[in-house]
Write a protein that holds these residues in place. Structure first.
Motif, PDB file in Angstrom:
ATOM      1  N   GLY A 185      43.930  41.899  25.411  1.00 31.97           N
ATOM      2  CA  GLY A 185      43.211  41.528  27.360  1.00 31.97           C
ATOM      3  C   GLY A 185      42.740  43.129  27.519  1.00 31.97           C
ATOM      4  N   TRP A 186      42.578  43.236  29.017  1.00 26.91           N
ATOM      5  CA  TRP A 186      42.280  44.549  29.497  1.00 26.91           C
ATOM      6  C   TRP A 186      43.804  44.917  30.721  1.00 26.91           C
ATOM      7  CZ3 TRP A 186      37.566  45.307  27.234  1.00 26.91           C
ATOM      8  CH2 TRP A 186      37.807  44.919  27.037  1.00 26.91           C
ATOM      9  N   HIS A 187      43.381  45.582  30.722  1.00 28.76           N
ATOM     10  CA  HIS A 187      45.568  47.092  30.999  1.00 28.76           C
ATOM     11  C   HIS A 187      44.514  47.189  32.682  1.00 28.76           C
ATOM     12  CE1 HIS A 187      48.968  48.715  32.323  1.00 28.76           C
ATOM     13  NE2 HIS A 187      49.422  48.233  30.745  1.00 28.76           N
ATOM     14  N   PHE A 188      45.433  46.724  33.922  1.00 27.47           N
ATOM     15  CA  PHE A 188      44.452  47.117  35.259  1.00 27.47           C
ATOM     16  C   PHE A 188      45.129  48.139  35.271  1.00 27.47           C
ATOM     17  CE2 PHE A 188      46.370  47.045  39.438  1.00 27.47           C
ATOM     18  CZ  PHE A 188      45.174  46.407  39.826  1.00 27.47           C
ATOM     19  N   ASP A 189      46.109  49.407  34.959  1.00 26.73           N
ATOM     20  CA  ASP A 189      46.301  49.566  35.273  1.00 26.73           C
ATOM     21  C   ASP A 189      45.343  51.464  34.716  1.00 26.73           C
ATOM     22  OD1 ASP A 189      47.768  50.064  37.203  1.00 26.73           O
ATOM     23  OD2 ASP A 189      49.484  49.804  35.803  1.00 26.73           O
ATOM     24  N   ASN A 190      44.446  50.482  33.821  1.00 27.61           N
ATOM     25  CA  ASN A 190      44.194  51.834  32.420  1.00 27.61           C
ATOM     26  C   ASN A 190      42.155  51.611  33.420  1.00 27.61           C
ATOM     27  OD1 ASN A 190      42.004  52.220  30.417  1.00 27.61           O
ATOM     28  ND2 ASN A 190      43.463  52.580  29.893  1.00 27.61           N
ATOM     29  N   PRO A 191      41.729  52.400  34.180  1.00 22.54           N
ATOM     30  CA  PRO A 191      40.293  52.497  34.127  1.00 22.54           C
ATOM     31  C   PRO A 191      39.359  52.360  33.102  1.00 22.54           C
ATOM     32  CG  PRO A 191      41.647  54.839  35.178  1.00 22.54           C
ATOM     33  CD  PRO A 191      42.015  53.370  34.194  1.00 22.54           C
ATOM     34  N   GLU A 192      39.083  52.803  32.051  1.00 28.54           N
ATOM     35  CA  GLU A 192      38.510  52.050  31.585  1.00 28.54           C
ATOM     36  C   GLU A 192      38.471  51.313  30.710  1.00 28.54           C
ATOM     37  OE1 GLU A 192      35.914  55.081  28.034  1.00 28.54           O
ATOM     38  OE2 GLU A 192      38.063  55.353  28.072  1.00 28.54           O
ATOM     39  N   ASN A 193      39.369  50.216  30.815  1.00 28.39           N
ATOM     40  CA  ASN A 193      40.005  49.231  30.033  1.00 28.39           C
ATOM     41  C   ASN A 193      38.953  48.482  31.168  1.00 28.39           C
ATOM     42  OD1 ASN A 193      42.948  48.084  28.128  1.00 28.39           O
ATOM     43  ND2 ASN A 193      41.241  49.707  27.977  1.00 28.39           N
ATOM     44  N   MET A 194      39.493  48.175  32.563  1.00 28.39           N
ATOM     45  CA  MET A 194      38.540  47.914  33.359  1.00 28.39           C
ATOM     46  C   MET A 194      36.709  47.848  33.829  1.00 28.39           C
ATOM     47  SD  MET A 194      40.744  46.239  35.310  1.00 28.39           S
ATOM     48  CE  MET A 194      41.456  45.756  33.344  1.00 28.39           C
ATOM     49  N   GLU A 195      37.017  48.700  33.306  1.00 28.84           N
ATOM     50  CA  GLU A 195      35.116  49.036  33.410  1.00 28.84           C
ATOM     51  C   GLU A 195      34.469  48.185  32.394  1.00 28.84           C
ATOM     52  OE1 GLU A 195      31.925  52.903  33.331  1.00 28.84           O
ATOM     53  OE2 GLU A 195      33.591  53.355  33.223  1.00 28.84           O
ATOM     54  N   ILE A 196      34.847  48.409  31.214  1.00 27.95           N
ATOM     55  CA  ILE A 196      34.833  47.552  30.249  1.00 27.95           C
ATOM     56  C   ILE A 196      34.900  46.254  30.458  1.00 27.95           C
ATOM     57  CG2 ILE A 196      34.534  47.285  27.524  1.00 27.95           C
ATOM     58  CD1 ILE A 196      35.825  49.798  27.690  1.00 27.95           C
ATOM     59  N   MET A 197      35.637  46.455  31.280  1.00 31.98           N
ATOM     60  CA  MET A 197      35.623  44.972  31.222  1.00 31.98           C
ATOM     61  C   MET A 197      34.439  43.934  32.356  1.00 31.98           C
ATOM     62  SD  MET A 197      39.591  42.094  32.831  1.00 31.98           S
ATOM     63  CE  MET A 197      38.340  42.946  34.895  1.00 31.98           C
ATOM     64  N   LEU A 198      34.511  44.719  33.339  1.00 26.16           N
ATOM     65  CA  LEU A 198      33.560  43.451  33.963  1.00 26.16           C
ATOM     66  C   LEU A 198      32.533  43.943  33.473  1.00 26.16           C
ATOM     67  CD1 LEU A 198      34.728  45.957  37.734  1.00 26.16           C
ATOM     68  CD2 LEU A 198      35.245  44.054  36.174  1.00 26.16           C
ATOM     69  N   SER A 199      32.092  45.163  32.396  1.00 30.34           N
ATOM     70  CA  SER A 199      30.618  45.254  31.568  1.00 30.34           C
ATOM     71  C   SER A 199      30.927  43.398  30.747  1.00 30.34           C
ATOM     72  CB  SER A 199      31.022  45.991  30.369  1.00 30.34           C
ATOM     73  OG  SER A 199      30.920  47.637  31.225  1.00 30.34           O
ATOM     74  N   VAL A 200      31.498  43.617  30.019  1.00 30.85           N
ATOM     75  CA  VAL A 200      31.619  42.638  29.426  1.00 30.85           C
ATOM     76  C   VAL A 200      31.897  41.028  29.631  1.00 30.85           C
ATOM     77  CG1 VAL A 200      33.375  41.042  28.041  1.00 30.85           C
ATOM     78  CG2 VAL A 200      33.499  43.407  27.400  1.00 30.85           C
ATOM     79  N   ILE A 201      32.041  40.894  31.059  1.00 28.33           N
ATOM     80  CA  ILE A 201      32.250  39.596  32.050  1.00 28.33           C
ATOM     81  C   ILE A 201      30.473  39.968  32.673  1.00 28.33           C
ATOM     82  CG2 ILE A 201      32.285  38.799  34.568  1.00 28.33           C
ATOM     83  CD1 ILE A 201      35.556  40.243  34.003  1.00 28.33           C
TER      84      ILE A 201
ATOM     85  N   THR B 149      48.587  39.138  39.329  1.00 30.48           N
ATOM     86  CA  THR B 149      48.917  38.389  40.735  1.00 30.48           C
ATOM     87  C   THR B 149      47.008  38.634  41.046  1.00 30.48           C
ATOM     88  OG1 THR B 149      48.511  40.887  42.458  1.00 30.48           O
ATOM     89  CG2 THR B 149      50.221  39.852  41.625  1.00 30.48           C
ATOM     90  N   VAL B 150      47.071  37.552  42.173  1.00 31.48           N
ATOM     91  CA  VAL B 150      45.599  37.296  42.898  1.00 31.48           C
ATOM     92  C   VAL B 150      44.755  38.344  43.323  1.00 31.48           C
ATOM     93  CG1 VAL B 150      44.461  35.773  43.981  1.00 31.48           C
ATOM     94  CG2 VAL B 150      46.031  34.566  42.588  1.00 31.48           C
ATOM     95  N   ALA B 151      45.937  39.376  43.874  1.00 29.02           N
ATOM     96  CA  ALA B 151      45.218  40.345  44.746  1.00 29.02           C
ATOM     97  C   ALA B 151      44.909  41.122  43.414  1.00 29.02           C
ATOM     98  CB  ALA B 151      46.616  40.977  45.258  1.00 29.02           C
ATOM     99  N   GLN B 152      45.383  41.371  41.875  1.00 23.15           N
ATOM    100  CA  GLN B 152      45.214  42.238  41.081  1.00 23.15           C
ATOM    101  C   GLN B 152      43.906  42.115  40.545  1.00 23.15           C
ATOM    102  OE1 GLN B 152      48.553  41.873  38.651  1.00 23.15           O
ATOM    103  NE2 GLN B 152      48.937  43.944  39.340  1.00 23.15           N
ATOM    104  N   VAL B 153      43.712  41.037  40.493  1.00 27.51           N
ATOM    105  CA  VAL B 153      42.098  39.874  40.295  1.00 27.51           C
ATOM    106  C   VAL B 153      40.942  40.756  41.077  1.00 27.51           C
ATOM    107  CG1 VAL B 153      41.054  38.030  39.608  1.00 27.51           C
ATOM    108  CG2 VAL B 153      43.504  37.883  39.009  1.00 27.51           C
ATOM    109  N   ARG B 154      41.061  40.449  42.687  1.00 26.79           N
ATOM    110  CA  ARG B 154      40.464  40.553  43.667  1.00 26.79           C
ATOM    111  C   ARG B 154      40.101  42.156  43.478  1.00 26.79           C
ATOM    112  NH1 ARG B 154      43.948  39.403  47.861  1.00 26.79           N
ATOM    113  NH2 ARG B 154      43.164  37.430  47.816  1.00 26.79           N
ATOM    114  N   GLN B 155      40.950  43.005  43.057  1.00 18.25           N
ATOM    115  CA  GLN B 155      40.895  44.178  43.265  1.00 18.25           C
ATOM    116  C   GLN B 155      39.847  44.585  42.143  1.00 18.25           C
ATOM    117  OE1 GLN B 155      44.273  46.426  43.522  1.00 18.25           O
ATOM    118  NE2 GLN B 155      43.228  48.831  42.894  1.00 18.25           N
TER     119      GLN B 155
END
Length: 241
Positions: A106-122, A3-9
C-alpha cells in the motif's frame, strides 16, 4: 483506516492538475459521469495510514445505494510498477526496497515520497480509462477475465442491465430465462422489485424499460453523491428505432 479527509488531502494535487477529475468520498472519478464511472477507489486498509487504491469501472443504473466494486479490480501496488517509465519506476523500486519487505502492499500517508509516487501511478492508471467513453466499451472492459474477481458470465444482474440498456432484448431475455439457480433468483427478485420489467422486455417496450433504468440510476446518483458530476443522457435503447 484512512479517513475521507486524508483521501481528499492526498489527492488534492491530482484534482488541481486534471480538470476532468472529481472526488466523491473515496472514489476518484473521471467526469462527466454518464451511465458509468471510471476511476480509482481508495479503499481502507488495516493500517490507519495506508491507502489501497484500486482501478474501478462500473455502471450506475443498478439501483445500488452504496459503493461496490465494478470491474478493473487492479490494486495499484507492486505488480504494476513494471509498467512505469523512467524516474517514476526508479523511485517506486527504491520505495519497495526501503520501506516494506518482502511485498509492497500500500501507500503510506505520512511518507511524502510514497504519496508522490502513488499519484504518478494513479495518473498512469487513468490514461486507458479515459478512452472508455461508451457503454459498449464498458461491456468490453467488463468482459475481460482479468477485470473480474467473479467470472463475468455469472454476473447476471449486471449483464442483464447492460444488455437492456443497449437495447439487446434477446440477450436480456436469455439471461432472465436461464436455468442457473442465480438466474432463477434474479428473475424472482426482478419480478418482486420491478414487476413491469420482464413484461416490458417481452413486449419490447423501450419507454418502460428506459423509465426503470433512469429510476435505478437516480438512486445511485443520489446515494453516492455523483449528481454534480453527472451528465444526464439517454440510454442507447432510447436511441434505437
Amino acid at each position: 483506516m484512512t479517513t475521507v479527509a486524508q483521501v481528499r488531502q492526498a489527492l488534492k494535487p491530482l484534482l488541481q492538475r486534471h480538470s476532468d477529475l472529481a472526488l466523491a468520498g473515496r472514489h476518484l472519478v473521471l467526469t462527466p459521469i454518464n451511465h458509468f464511472t471510471r476511476g480509482v477507489y481508495l479503499a481502507r486498509s488495516g493500517n490507519p495510514k495506508i491507502f489501497a487504491p484500486t482501478i474501478d469501472v462500473g455502471i450506475i443504473f443498478m439501483g445500488i445505494d452504496r459503493f461496490h466494486y465494478g470491474w478493473g479490480n487492479t490494486r495499484l501496488i507492486h505488480p504494476i510498477f513494471s509498467n512505469l517509465k523512467g524516474d517514476t519506476n526508479e523511485r517506486a523500486q527504491a520505495i519497495i526496497k526501503m520501506d516494506i519487505k518482502p511485498f509492497f502492499g500500500g501507500w503510506h500517508f505520512d511518507n511524502p515520497e510514497n504519496m508522490e509516487i502513488m499519484l504518478s501511478v494513479i495518473e498512469d492508471a487513468l490514461v486507458p480509462l479515459r478512452k472508455i467513453t461508451k457503454l459498449e466499451e464498458v461491456v468490453e472492459f467488463a468482459s475481460r477475465n482479468e477485470n473480474n474477481f467473479t467470472p463475468f458470465e455469472f454476473k447476471y444482474y449486471a449483464r442483464l442491465m447492460m444488455a437492456t440498456a443497449l437495447g439487446d432484448f434477446e440477450e436480456a431475455i436469455r439471461i432472465m430465462d436461464g436455468p442457473d439457480y442465480r438466474q432463477v433468483e434474479l428473475r424472482k427478485d426482478m419480478m418482486y422489485w420491478n414487476p413491469t420489467f420482464y413484461p416490458a422486455l417481452i413486449a419490447g417496450d423501450r419507454r418502460e424499460l428506459a423509465k426503470i433504468l433512469h429510476e435505478l440510476e437516480a438512486i445511485t446518483i443520489k446515494s453516492l453523491k455523483y449528481r454534480k458530476y453527472w451528465e444526464p443522457t439517454p440510454f442507447p435503447l432510447e436511441l434505437k428505432d
